[in-house]
Write an enzyme that holds these catalytic residues in place. Sequence first.
Site, PDB file in Angstrom:
ATOM      1  N   ASP A 128      14.034  -5.974  -2.101  1.00 27.72           N
ATOM      2  CA  ASP A 128      14.633  -4.965  -2.978  1.00 27.72           C
ATOM      3  C   ASP A 128      14.165  -5.159  -4.422  1.00 27.72           C
ATOM      4  O   ASP A 128      14.267  -6.243  -4.979  1.00 27.72           O
ATOM      5  CB  ASP A 128      16.165  -5.099  -2.893  1.00 27.72           C
ATOM      6  CG  ASP A 128      16.903  -3.859  -3.327  1.00 27.72           C
ATOM      7  OD1 ASP A 128      16.483  -3.244  -4.326  1.00 27.72           O
ATOM      8  OD2 ASP A 128      17.907  -3.508  -2.681  1.00 27.72           O
ATOM      9  N   THR A 181      17.899   2.485  -4.052  1.00 36.06           N
ATOM     10  CA  THR A 181      17.847   1.589  -2.893  1.00 36.06           C
ATOM     11  C   THR A 181      17.963   2.327  -1.568  1.00 36.06           C
ATOM     12  O   THR A 181      17.179   2.092  -0.639  1.00 36.06           O
ATOM     13  CB  THR A 181      18.957   0.540  -3.004  1.00 36.06           C
ATOM     14  OG1 THR A 181      18.731  -0.241  -4.185  1.00 36.06           O
ATOM     15  CG2 THR A 181      18.982  -0.386  -1.793  1.00 36.06           C
ATOM     16  N   ASN A 197      21.717   6.946  -3.717  1.00 37.78           N
ATOM     17  CA  ASN A 197      22.724   5.990  -3.244  1.00 37.78           C
ATOM     18  C   ASN A 197      24.067   6.683  -3.051  1.00 37.78           C
ATOM     19  O   ASN A 197      24.801   6.394  -2.110  1.00 37.78           O
ATOM     20  CB  ASN A 197      22.883   4.841  -4.238  1.00 37.78           C
ATOM     21  CG  ASN A 197      21.733   3.862  -4.216  1.00 37.78           C
ATOM     22  OD1 ASN A 197      20.919   3.864  -3.284  1.00 37.78           O
ATOM     23  ND2 ASN A 197      21.640   3.038  -5.242  1.00 37.78           N
ATOM     24  N   LYS A 212      22.342  -6.157   1.652  1.00 37.02           N
ATOM     25  CA  LYS A 212      23.087  -4.930   1.350  1.00 37.02           C
ATOM     26  C   LYS A 212      23.274  -4.142   2.638  1.00 37.02           C
ATOM     27  O   LYS A 212      22.357  -4.080   3.462  1.00 37.02           O
ATOM     28  CB  LYS A 212      22.337  -4.042   0.345  1.00 37.02           C
ATOM     29  CG  LYS A 212      22.161  -4.643  -1.034  1.00 37.02           C
ATOM     30  CD  LYS A 212      21.432  -3.660  -1.938  1.00 37.02           C
ATOM     31  CE  LYS A 212      21.205  -4.220  -3.322  1.00 37.02           C
ATOM     32  NZ  LYS A 212      20.488  -3.265  -4.202  1.00 37.02           N
ATOM     33  N   ASP A 213      24.420  -3.489   2.759  1.00 34.41           N
ATOM     34  CA  ASP A 213      24.650  -2.674   3.955  1.00 34.41           C
ATOM     35  C   ASP A 213      23.665  -1.524   4.036  1.00 34.41           C
ATOM     36  O   ASP A 213      23.125  -1.218   5.103  1.00 34.41           O
ATOM     37  CB  ASP A 213      26.097  -2.166   4.018  1.00 34.41           C
ATOM     38  CG  ASP A 213      26.576  -1.463   2.751  1.00 34.41           C
ATOM     39  OD1 ASP A 213      25.746  -1.099   1.886  1.00 34.41           O
ATOM     40  OD2 ASP A 213      27.804  -1.283   2.616  1.00 34.41           O
ATOM     41  N   ARG A 214      23.365  -0.887   2.910  1.00 36.84           N
ATOM     42  CA  ARG A 214      22.468   0.271   2.953  1.00 36.84           C
ATOM     43  C   ARG A 214      21.049  -0.120   3.352  1.00 36.84           C
ATOM     44  O   ARG A 214      20.334   0.682   3.955  1.00 36.84           O
ATOM     45  CB  ARG A 214      22.476   1.025   1.623  1.00 36.84           C
ATOM     46  CG  ARG A 214      22.191   0.234   0.369  1.00 36.84           C
ATOM     47  CD  ARG A 214      22.457   1.134  -0.844  1.00 36.84           C
ATOM     48  NE  ARG A 214      22.245   0.476  -2.134  1.00 36.84           N
ATOM     49  CZ  ARG A 214      23.185  -0.153  -2.821  1.00 36.84           C
ATOM     50  NH1 ARG A 214      24.416  -0.247  -2.323  1.00 36.84           N
ATOM     51  NH2 ARG A 214      22.934  -0.695  -4.007  1.00 36.84           N
ATOM     52  N   ASP A 259      16.738  -7.580  -6.493  1.00 35.45           N
ATOM     53  CA  ASP A 259      17.371  -6.440  -7.147  1.00 35.45           C
ATOM     54  C   ASP A 259      18.575  -6.874  -7.966  1.00 35.45           C
ATOM     55  O   ASP A 259      18.747  -6.444  -9.112  1.00 35.45           O
ATOM     56  CB  ASP A 259      17.797  -5.413  -6.097  1.00 35.45           C
ATOM     57  CG  ASP A 259      18.332  -4.139  -6.716  1.00 35.45           C
ATOM     58  OD1 ASP A 259      17.548  -3.386  -7.315  1.00 35.45           O
ATOM     59  OD2 ASP A 259      19.557  -3.891  -6.613  1.00 35.45           O
TER      60      ASP A 259
END
Length: 544
Positions: free
Chosen positions: A43, A82, A103, A164-166, A292
């Site tokens: 990221d 992201t 996002n 991160k979940d995303r 990130d």
Amino acid sequence: MKALLAALLLTTTAAPAVAQTAAAPAPAAPRIPPKLIVAISVDQFSADLFAQYRNRFSDGMARLAGGVVFPAGYQSHAATETCPGHSTILTGMRPAHTGIVANTWLDQSAVRPDKLVYCAEDETAPGSDHEKYTPSDIHLKVPTLGDMMKRADPRTRVVSVAGKDRAAIMMGGHNTDQIWFWGGKSFISLAGRQEPAVVTRANTAVAALLAAPQEALPLPGYCKGLSQPIAVGEQTLGTGRFERAAGDAKAFRASPALDGAVFALAAGLIQDMKLGQGPATDLIAIGASATDYVGHSRGTQGAEMCIQMEQLDQTIGGFLAFLNQQGVDYEVMLTADHGAHDMTERQVQRAMPMESHLDPASMAKTVGAAIGRDLGIAGPVLLGPEGDVYIADSVPRARRAQVLAEAKRRYLAMPQVAAALTRDEIAATPMATTPPENWTLPERARASFDPQRSGDLTVLLKPRVTSIIAPAPYYVETHGSPWDYDRRVPILFWRKGMTAFEQPLSVETVDIAPTLAATIGLKVSGLDGRCLDLDAGAGDTCAR
């Protein structure tokens, strides 16, 4: 990384030792499909960061840079955030088709007070909002490579792990066998998923790590020139070395330790599930999110990011050494979801006086209030997070065209604004077919546009204007612009036996999925991306 690996790889059989160095690639090019695809996204790992540290990498990143290198990969769309970026990597589709336009976007029909929808949530979950939500894949409109592999051969296993979940959801897709992401204090999953023993071990190991303080990490010699204090708001940054008090989960997240935990869990899942040892090719997607978090909280050009790059190199090296010990035929791809731009304060200090923070007068609420006063329309008039501006549903339909024209006029008069594009203007723009560095701003916006989710007006800032109005703790720099410092990312492929070469011309991240599909003989069609030939000679890996 090594300590976490030791804690996780505790099975009934002895875990193989983690080697210190990777085996050299064999000279012959591989001709059979790999048994395991490892897709890594770092990221905020911009092409600029890759170029800056390429000659400093000595471990995992150095090994990957000895494969097939595309240093000018593009997240070609305008909304370089992201979630949109991760949605392109393993789908082969741009955000206009994945549906992941940002996002967070606005849905005025949503049954929640703030009307904001997070890209990786199910907003129909009772009592949720865009910050306290139920993670979900429902907003991703297309299949991922893992989904396509499972459709072709149900014996394929697909695993996704990320900070991160995303990242985990957008790369893993709709049909993962295991999906785990950092939830703030432990690894969590989608609703209804059972926690396997390896995740329990991971959470136990990370809890012990969090409970202890972290001493300052070593400062590599090549980082000393970057270790310069810089005042950013009420903070002094630039010389940090990731010291952490016991129990400080937020500092853990914005440190190399998060990536160590993610890769260690990925290694544990590979071992426990015996990925790459089944009858079909398996896939594991890994989202390394710490770069990130470090960038947002400390910028890209201080000692902190320099240490993060060195630690990431070592972490990936340890992970690849672990893979070598498994005896699995694997292929690695590494890229990023977007780039980034260092914080305004340091840019100004380092020869870029034209850098600036966003003027708060450009916020949608402020512009809308002024339009409402002048046109005699009760507010709210304009809504929206950052660059996507929506006309409020409460504005009378007969006045909407007038409001939109006035909003466009006002934004274009602002000295920090490069473009203000209406949804009709963007929708009328054909998808670009030229190299991504040559795309116009409307073409970049078109690649991010979904008529169901995008705003009525897309506002794009001029180069070197950050969307941050004022820096805050853990938020001093950002990304999201249509400019190449946010769009350009490296794309690396590595497999044992691969003949190394570098292609400096531009490609896109949507090219990754069809390229990986070709290496396993999976036929795909209708994607935005194209297959990249990974054969250095007259052969063509896309022709299989």
